[in-house]
Design a protein around this motif. Sequence first.
Motif, PDB file in Angstrom:
ATOM      1  N   GLU B  44      45.013  24.939 -42.869  1.00  0.00           N
ATOM      2  CA  GLU B  44      43.755  25.860 -43.458  1.00  0.00           C
ATOM      3  C   GLU B  44      43.927  26.519 -44.549  1.00  0.00           C
ATOM      4  O   GLU B  44      43.212  26.599 -45.542  1.00  0.00           O
ATOM      5  CB  GLU B  44      43.318  26.901 -42.320  1.00  0.00           C
ATOM      6  CG  GLU B  44      42.042  27.265 -42.537  1.00  0.00           C
ATOM      7  CD  GLU B  44      41.002  26.229 -42.253  1.00  0.00           C
ATOM      8  OE1 GLU B  44      39.786  26.259 -42.827  1.00  0.00           O
ATOM      9  OE2 GLU B  44      41.169  25.313 -41.626  1.00  0.00           O
ATOM     10  N   ASN B  45      45.054  27.047 -45.011  1.00  0.00           N
ATOM     11  CA  ASN B  45      45.236  27.829 -46.260  1.00  0.00           C
ATOM     12  C   ASN B  45      45.360  26.912 -47.436  1.00  0.00           C
ATOM     13  O   ASN B  45      44.901  27.181 -48.386  1.00  0.00           O
ATOM     14  CB  ASN B  45      46.733  28.496 -46.143  1.00  0.00           C
ATOM     15  CG  ASN B  45      46.691  29.768 -45.130  1.00  0.00           C
ATOM     16  OD1 ASN B  45      45.874  30.418 -45.322  1.00  0.00           O
ATOM     17  ND2 ASN B  45      47.895  29.959 -44.527  1.00  0.00           N
ATOM     18  N   PHE B  46      45.813  25.724 -47.000  1.00  0.00           N
ATOM     19  CA  PHE B  46      45.805  24.614 -48.243  1.00  0.00           C
ATOM     20  C   PHE B  46      44.304  23.926 -48.719  1.00  0.00           C
ATOM     21  O   PHE B  46      44.149  23.946 -49.750  1.00  0.00           O
ATOM     22  CB  PHE B  46      46.830  23.403 -47.723  1.00  0.00           C
ATOM     23  CG  PHE B  46      48.193  23.838 -47.550  1.00  0.00           C
ATOM     24  CD1 PHE B  46      48.964  23.902 -48.895  1.00  0.00           C
ATOM     25  CD2 PHE B  46      48.799  24.162 -46.586  1.00  0.00           C
ATOM     26  CE1 PHE B  46      50.431  24.269 -48.685  1.00  0.00           C
ATOM     27  CE2 PHE B  46      49.829  24.497 -46.314  1.00  0.00           C
ATOM     28  CZ  PHE B  46      50.980  24.587 -47.396  1.00  0.00           C
ATOM     29  N   ARG B  47      43.653  23.818 -47.291  1.00  0.00           N
ATOM     30  CA  ARG B  47      42.310  23.618 -47.597  1.00  0.00           C
ATOM     31  C   ARG B  47      41.513  24.549 -48.297  1.00  0.00           C
ATOM     32  O   ARG B  47      40.800  24.260 -49.383  1.00  0.00           O
ATOM     33  CB  ARG B  47      41.562  23.392 -46.230  1.00  0.00           C
ATOM     34  CG  ARG B  47      40.278  21.925 -46.184  1.00  0.00           C
ATOM     35  CD  ARG B  47      40.091  21.876 -44.601  1.00  0.00           C
ATOM     36  NE  ARG B  47      39.570  23.004 -44.257  1.00  0.00           N
ATOM     37  CZ  ARG B  47      38.061  23.179 -44.314  1.00  0.00           C
ATOM     38  NH1 ARG B  47      37.498  22.022 -44.577  1.00  0.00           N
ATOM     39  NH2 ARG B  47      37.303  24.308 -43.849  1.00  0.00           N
ATOM     40  N   PHE B  48      41.844  25.694 -48.126  1.00  0.00           N
ATOM     41  CA  PHE B  48      40.979  26.858 -48.982  1.00  0.00           C
ATOM     42  C   PHE B  48      41.359  26.604 -50.421  1.00  0.00           C
ATOM     43  O   PHE B  48      40.653  26.796 -51.280  1.00  0.00           O
ATOM     44  CB  PHE B  48      41.228  28.186 -48.520  1.00  0.00           C
ATOM     45  CG  PHE B  48      40.766  29.310 -49.162  1.00  0.00           C
ATOM     46  CD1 PHE B  48      39.383  29.496 -48.722  1.00  0.00           C
ATOM     47  CD2 PHE B  48      41.575  30.102 -50.030  1.00  0.00           C
ATOM     48  CE1 PHE B  48      39.144  30.949 -49.634  1.00  0.00           C
ATOM     49  CE2 PHE B  48      40.896  31.183 -50.652  1.00  0.00           C
ATOM     50  CZ  PHE B  48      39.811  31.383 -50.095  1.00  0.00           C
TER      51      PHE B  48
END
Lengths: 301, 291
Positions: B44-48
């Motif tokens: 999720e962090n990377f997607r953000f």
Amino acid sequence: MEVVQKRIRTDGTSLFVRGFGYVFIGLFALCCVLPFLVVVGTSFTKEASITKHGFNIWPREFSTFAYKIVFENPNLIIGSYVVSICLTVVGTIVGLFLVAMTGYALQRPDFEQRNGISFFIYFTTLFSGGIVPFYLLINQYLGLRDNYLAVLLPGLMSPFLIIMMKSFTRSIPHAITESAKIDGAGDFTIFMRLILPMTTPALATIGLFIALGYWNEWYNSMLFLSADMKYRPLQLFLYNVITSADFIRNSSAASNVPLRDMPLESMKMATAVVATGPVVLFYPFVQRYFIQGITVGAVKG
Amino acid sequence: MLMCLPAIIFFLIFAYLPMPGLYLAFIKYNYTDGIFHSKFIGMENFRFLVMTGDLWRLTFNTIAYNLGFIIFGNLLQIFVAILLNELRKKWFKKVSQTLMFLPFFISFVIIGLIAYNILSYDYGILNNILKSLGADPVKTYSNGHIWPFIILITYLWQSTGYGSIVYFAAIMGLDSEVVEASEIDGANALQRIRYIVLPWLKPTFIILLLFSLGGVLRGNFGLFYNLVGANNTALYATTDIIETYVFRSLMNNFNFSMGSAVSLYQSVFGFIVVLSANWLVKKASPDNSLF
């Protein structure tokens, strides 16, 4: 060792190149010092003159007021000096000893795990956990917040310096170690009595690198030493003077000068001069060894 | 051999122990729950980071600045080293080398202060000069376009004196007989530089180039932080690099997970770059490759 300068006949092009060299190098060298002179000049300028005319190398209106206020309350600066000097001295001695020992051990041909351990050390330059886990480690797990050890410990060794030491000590014939062994000397004795005295140029260079690192250290200090600490390393102290209004407010209270009369800009510069001046005066003597060390390292390849 | 033990312990603690901490990148870190009880959110962090465009901006800035440093830095260092070698007066060489070395000895805090001296809107020397020429003063600290130049110039100012010594040392290793012979044959200084000195410096240049390529994703944090400051939002587009972003996530936003995600990306991507650089070194000169 210089490329021989005897010449048969100096032609026009060569003269031109040389002349251009003098001009370019001269100007570049000048550019390297001028900014420092601006800092010194501004520190001696009357604050009103700065607000009117801006910064200048030569003070339009001379004044030592900024220095008077800085020295009115010298405890903080002296304390910072003491902290920085202690960190530099202790860090350099301990770090140098550890780097030298590791470097020596890692090149001994009779040390079987040397390649494995070398890789173990070298790998940390390729891959790291990053600053966030490092921050949590020092702060929460080692509990070193607001402890000078948080600044001292991480700077002791670096893979780069160990590798440098390794290639320096490699030039000492292994036969010396072996003959000492036959005479019954232990590994540690060999290192202390034989190897260390033989590697003085290397030790000087690496020691200078470590010392310079500690003296200019501000990053770990900023991360791990909070504002509550009374005496902070010199660079962090300076950083706070330059960036925070608190310092000015405190010194205005301490010196009974109303806040609006405080020489803000010239005081920043004066603190910078007091904090760096001695090092700058000291550095031409040290610089020689640096150049020698780099030269030796580069020629050896 | 017990002599390596301190080093092993040292690197174990300060370099290896933080590595599992990269797990932070996959969770939504929450101080009260700690690392191991915070919510696992996977990528999720990377997607953000990708969606907000942050990752692209950071990568682009970091690499662009580093390439600029490497290319212009090396060229200027070689240039200075060659000119130094042409000079005859010993005292001039000594003095100018000492002066050029000075910026390397100074902490980034002072360098930041010096930059402020020159660039400040109200009092800076740059605007003093512009005003005296009748031009309009520049609002340096809110104008993103000029920062790449400022940062590059500061970098060159700081590193050239130090860096040129390596090349200068290499030139001194040049066989003086070759140089003499060329002079007897009537070569002038330019020809000597072009046909003898430059080819002689080529291997040094290639090695230094490839080594620095390995660090192309590492930023010069001290330089950027002290020149720009970490919180000057107006300049993010042109001056934000990976290190300043991670530092902000740590000290200002307390977004530990996002900071770790960027660090992990930097480490993995950087690792690939180092391996490629090493592969290149191996091709160029097998003796100098790292492993």
